[in-house]
Each structure stands twice: as C-alpha cells, then as structure tokens.
Design an enzyme around this catalytic site. Structure first.
Site, PDB file in Angstrom:
ATOM      1  N   ASP A 160      38.219  47.632  38.771  1.00 11.75           N
ATOM      2  CA  ASP A 160      38.296  47.157  40.150  1.00 11.75           C
ATOM      3  C   ASP A 160      37.331  45.993  40.286  1.00 11.75           C
ATOM      4  OD1 ASP A 160      40.151  49.074  40.970  1.00 11.75           O
ATOM      5  OD2 ASP A 160      38.611  50.501  41.563  1.00 11.75           O
ATOM      6  N   ASP A 185      46.214  48.007  42.964  1.00 14.23           N
ATOM      7  CA  ASP A 185      46.028  48.762  44.207  1.00 14.23           C
ATOM      8  C   ASP A 185      46.695  48.036  45.378  1.00 14.23           C
ATOM      9  OD1 ASP A 185      44.453  50.585  42.784  1.00 14.23           O
ATOM     10  OD2 ASP A 185      42.588  49.567  43.308  1.00 14.23           O
TER      11      ASP A 185
END
Length: 191
Positions: free
Chosen positions: A149, A163
């Site tokens: 991330d 995501d």
C-alpha cells in the site's frame, strides 16, 4: 428488457429479422462483454502491478513523498491485514476471499451481456488479482504475503490502486443494482 432494447426502444428481433439473428446478436454481444471484462481487469491489474513495482523500487525504505502537502503522500507499507490493518493474523482468509471473488466473477461472466456490469466486474477482478498477487508472491509468500500500500491521504488508511479498483467496482455494482440492471442486461423493477 436488454440494454439493446432500452437503447432502441424496440424488442430484439422486432425489426423483421428472424430468431437466428437475435440468437447470433446475443452470442456476439456476450463475447464482446466478456472481452470488456477481461480488458478492464487486465488494465486494472497491470496498472496496480506496475505502480507497486515502481514504488517498491523507488520509495520503500525512504521518507514519504508529499504529493499535495500533508493532504496526500506516497508512503510504502506492507499490509498483511485488510483495510486499516485489521486482521493481520488472518492473511490466509483474505487470500481465500480474493480467490472466491475471482471464481464468482468467472461464473458470472458466462451470462454477462451488460457493458456497465462488465466494467464493474472487471474492476473487481483486476483489483482482486492485484492484491492476490501480493499475498502469493511477496514476503513471506505462500498466501501470507503483505500487500503493498502506498497512497496515503491525511487521516485515512493507506491503500493501493487495486483497492481503488475494488471500491470503484463495488460502488458501480451498488448503483447498477439500485437501477435494476442485471448482469445479463435485463432490467427488473420492484413493484
């Protein structure tokens, strides 16, 4: 009522063409929608994969990069859990869920005649594959890898492009469901 019927205002085959033509149109329309699903999924997956390769190579183990002051930064983290780092001990469960999503989308694709549904499911599929790739191949590997991330808005969870694709696809599915459009292109109303 199919999307074609909505667009033209006429039932399929009402233009004087025989049943064979309507059947041929359905088959061609179905193939085209599966192609859209696969194309959107591939684009989302490749964009996610390339962005992760780039940020791991250039940004990992460095100070965060400020994109818009403190409002948006690029800050690489390895997330073994779900959103907000919840469930880090359940990495295998998230891997199984991502795999199940992929299987369900593959089954839905056989009856897919709706362009908006093809786009929505393609986004979900590409995002699921993106995060599943991390879980399978990133350290420590074997269904327990940490998802990369790096998009870090102020006062929010750090996330990645997979995501984003999953959230956008899910949001689009909710809208399509509320509008009554089914994956097969029919429209239903709750009377």
């Amino acid at each position: 009522m199919t999307e074609a019927e909505q667009a033209t205002g006429m039932p399929e085959g009402a233009d004087g063409a025989g049943e064979a033509t309507a059947g041929e149109n359905s088959a061609a329309k179905g193939k085209r929608r599966i192609g859209v699903l696969v194309s959107v999924a591939a684009f989302a997956y490749l964009l996610d994969l390339l962005s992760k390769l780039l940020v791991v190579a250039k940004l990992e183990h460095h100070d965060p990069i400020q994109v818009f002051g403190t409002w948006l930064q690029f800050n690489v983290i390895r997330n073994r859990g779900a959103a907000f780092g919840i469930g880090e001990a359940m990495t295998i469960v998230f891997t199984v869920i991502a795999t199940a999503v992929i299987v369900v989308i593959a089954r839905l694709a056989r009856k897919l005649y709706s362009l908006p549904w093809a786009i929505a499911l393609g986004l979900l599929l590409g995002g699921a594959f993106g995060n599943l790739t991390d879980r399978l191949f990133r350290s420590p590997g074997g269904f327990e890898g940490g998802v990369v991330d790096f998009i870090a808005p102020a006062h929010f969870a750090v996330f990645n492009l997979a995501d984003s694709a999953i959230v956008c696809g899910g949001f689009l599915i909710v809208i399509l469901s509320f509008r009554g459009l089914d994956p097969d292109g029919t429209v239903h109303t709750d009377d």
